[in-house]
Design an enzyme around this catalytic site. Sequence first.
Site, short mmCIF file in Angstrom:
data_model
loop_
_atom_site.label_atom_id
_atom_site.label_comp_id
_atom_site.label_asym_id
_atom_site.label_seq_id
_atom_site.Cartn_x
_atom_site.Cartn_y
_atom_site.Cartn_z
N ASP A 139 15.40 63.76 17.86
CA ASP A 139 15.57 65.01 18.19
C ASP A 139 15.00 65.78 16.95
O ASP A 139 15.61 65.59 15.73
CB ASP A 139 16.86 65.77 18.39
CG ASP A 139 16.80 67.22 18.58
OD1 ASP A 139 16.05 67.80 18.25
OD2 ASP A 139 18.00 67.64 19.22
N SER A 165 -0.97 71.48 17.61
CA SER A 165 -1.32 72.88 17.75
C SER A 165 -1.57 73.49 18.90
O SER A 165 -0.90 73.02 20.00
CB SER A 165 -2.30 73.18 16.49
OG SER A 165 -2.21 74.63 16.07
N TYR A 180 4.93 82.23 19.34
CA TYR A 180 4.36 80.96 19.38
C TYR A 180 3.10 80.86 18.52
O TYR A 180 3.03 79.88 17.80
CB TYR A 180 3.88 80.87 20.75
CG TYR A 180 3.36 79.38 21.27
CD1 TYR A 180 4.06 78.29 20.92
CD2 TYR A 180 2.14 79.23 21.79
CE1 TYR A 180 3.79 77.27 21.14
CE2 TYR A 180 1.70 78.18 22.08
CZ TYR A 180 2.29 77.13 21.87
OH TYR A 180 2.06 75.73 22.27
N LYS A 216 2.48 77.90 15.60
CA LYS A 216 1.36 77.31 15.45
C LYS A 216 0.45 77.58 14.44
O LYS A 216 -0.27 76.69 14.00
CB LYS A 216 0.83 77.09 16.91
CG LYS A 216 1.56 76.42 18.13
CD LYS A 216 1.94 75.35 17.83
CE LYS A 216 2.41 74.47 19.21
NZ LYS A 216 2.84 73.27 18.95
N1 LIG Z 1 0.10 71.76 27.85
C1 LIG Z 1 -0.56 72.96 27.37
O1 LIG Z 1 -1.23 73.67 27.95
C2 LIG Z 1 -0.48 73.05 25.74
C3 LIG Z 1 -1.32 73.87 25.14
C4 LIG Z 1 -1.40 74.05 23.73
C5 LIG Z 1 -0.45 73.42 22.98
N2 LIG Z 1 0.55 72.30 23.76
C6 LIG Z 1 1.53 71.66 22.81
O2 LIG Z 1 1.55 70.37 23.15
C7 LIG Z 1 2.94 69.85 22.91
C8 LIG Z 1 3.37 69.16 24.06
O3 LIG Z 1 3.57 69.98 25.11
P1 LIG Z 1 3.26 69.53 26.67
O4 LIG Z 1 2.17 70.38 27.06
O5 LIG Z 1 3.17 68.07 26.71
O6 LIG Z 1 4.71 70.12 27.60
P2 LIG Z 1 5.80 69.24 28.02
O7 LIG Z 1 5.34 68.38 28.84
O8 LIG Z 1 6.64 70.45 28.34
O9 LIG Z 1 6.49 68.57 27.02
C9 LIG Z 1 6.99 68.97 25.61
C10 LIG Z 1 7.80 67.91 24.99
O10 LIG Z 1 8.49 68.33 23.73
C11 LIG Z 1 9.59 67.68 23.75
N3 LIG Z 1 10.81 68.65 22.93
C12 LIG Z 1 11.17 69.58 23.08
N4 LIG Z 1 12.10 70.30 22.12
C13 LIG Z 1 12.25 68.97 21.48
C14 LIG Z 1 13.07 68.60 20.34
N5 LIG Z 1 13.95 69.48 19.90
N6 LIG Z 1 13.00 67.18 19.86
C15 LIG Z 1 12.14 66.27 20.44
N7 LIG Z 1 11.35 66.89 21.55
C16 LIG Z 1 11.47 67.84 21.99
C17 LIG Z 1 10.32 67.86 25.17
O11 LIG Z 1 11.31 67.09 25.34
P3 LIG Z 1 12.50 67.10 26.43
O12 LIG Z 1 12.20 66.63 27.60
O13 LIG Z 1 13.65 66.74 25.49
O14 LIG Z 1 12.58 68.57 26.77
C18 LIG Z 1 8.90 67.29 25.87
O15 LIG Z 1 8.84 65.91 25.56
C19 LIG Z 1 3.79 70.94 22.41
O16 LIG Z 1 3.73 70.88 20.92
C20 LIG Z 1 2.87 72.33 22.76
O17 LIG Z 1 3.07 73.33 22.00
C21 LIG Z 1 0.35 72.20 25.12
#
Ligand SMILES: NC(=O)c1ccc[n+]([C@@H]2O[C@H](COP(=O)([O-])OP(=O)(O)OC[C@H]3O[C@@H](n4cnc5c(N)ncnc54)[C@H](OP(=O)(O)O)[C@@H]3O)[C@@H](O)[C@H]2O)c1
Length: 274
Positions: A55, A132, A146, A150
């Site tokens: 975590d 990011s 947010y 970032k």
């Molecule tokens: N998808 C997009 O459009 C997008 C665009 C720009 C940036 N991002 C960035 O990409 C990254 C991954 O996001 P994603 O798109 O893959 O979304 P996602 O599928 O919702 O994944 C988010 C992940 O973060 C984990 N998390 C949240 N809080 C945590 C904590 N305290 N300790 C450890 N893990 C934690 C979640 O784990 P749990 O299962 O435990 O909740 C999940 O595995 C993020 O940093 C996000 O800001 C995403």
Amino acid sequence: MKTWLITGSSSGFGQRLALAAVRRGDQVIATARNVKAIEAMAEPFGGRMITLPLDVTAAATAKAAVARAVEAFGGFDVLVNNAGYGLFGAIEEGTPEEYRPMFEVNVFGLIETTRAALPVLRRSGGTIVNMSSGAGIAGSGGGGYYNAAKFAVEGISEALAGELEPFGIRVLIVEPGPFRTDFLGRSITLAANEMPEYAASSRKRYRETNDGNQAGDPDKAIAVILQAVDADDAPLHLPLGPVAHAIAERKMAAFRRDIEAWRSVSIATDFDQP
Ligand SMILES: NC(=O)c1ccc[n+]([C@@H]2O[C@H](COP(=O)([O-])OP(=O)(O)OC[C@H]3O[C@@H](n4cnc5c(N)ncnc54)[C@H](OP(=O)(O)O)[C@@H]3O)[C@@H](O)[C@H]2O)c1
């Protein structure tokens, strides 16, 4: 063969990256705050993937995961700070109970995980991949918290790139636009104190209409990240997808317009200038 330590491996980019890396023959330490949710993921890979609890808001879990990674694989050479979530809402709408925990995960969590990993990475060299966002390139109404988190990731990453270069550690800042993960669903919190005055910049409808319909294919994003981590000429900044590229182009053009329009006035500030 590379060895990866990845945060937030339970879904989205983290999970897909963990699987893509292990499937191509690398070793992976996949981590999640609920390790039970990811244990089955490692089973097919005969010890080349281990799953550990991490975590990012609990620094002791990062330290323990790093120690276990050293025991299992002798270390790792790619750290992926992927865990994160978003808070949408105008600055006046957000409350400390909403925005402080978001900074704990996205910013302080990334810092603590990086600090735990650096003694290992300084020995091996390698790459730190920091997730990011297009939101880390330019701010926009309704996403300020947010954006701020970032932007912090960007600043930390740029500083790390300079100070870690002597150790043979590179930094890759990944700046995705919208990709079809769980992000717009379970990984976005909306400020509860919704104010009609901010209806024009509200992201609520954006979230509702785009969740599950994002144009970005996360597997294609992962392929680009793997290519960049492997490359000799990897960039520091990697905007991912056409939306993030458009944000970067607009930001650079607007920044250039500002500094050029005010250059003669704004540089005339030293003691020895008339
Ligand atoms: N998808 C997009 O459009 C997008 C665009 C720009 C940036 N991002 C960035 O990409 C990254 C991954 O996001 P994603 O798109 O893959 O979304 P996602 O599928 O919702 O994944 C988010 C992940 O973060 C984990 N998390 C949240 N809080 C945590 C904590 N305290 N300790 C450890 N893990 C934690 C979640 O784990 P749990 O299962 O435990 O909740 C999940 O595995 C993020 O940093 C996000 O800001 C995403």
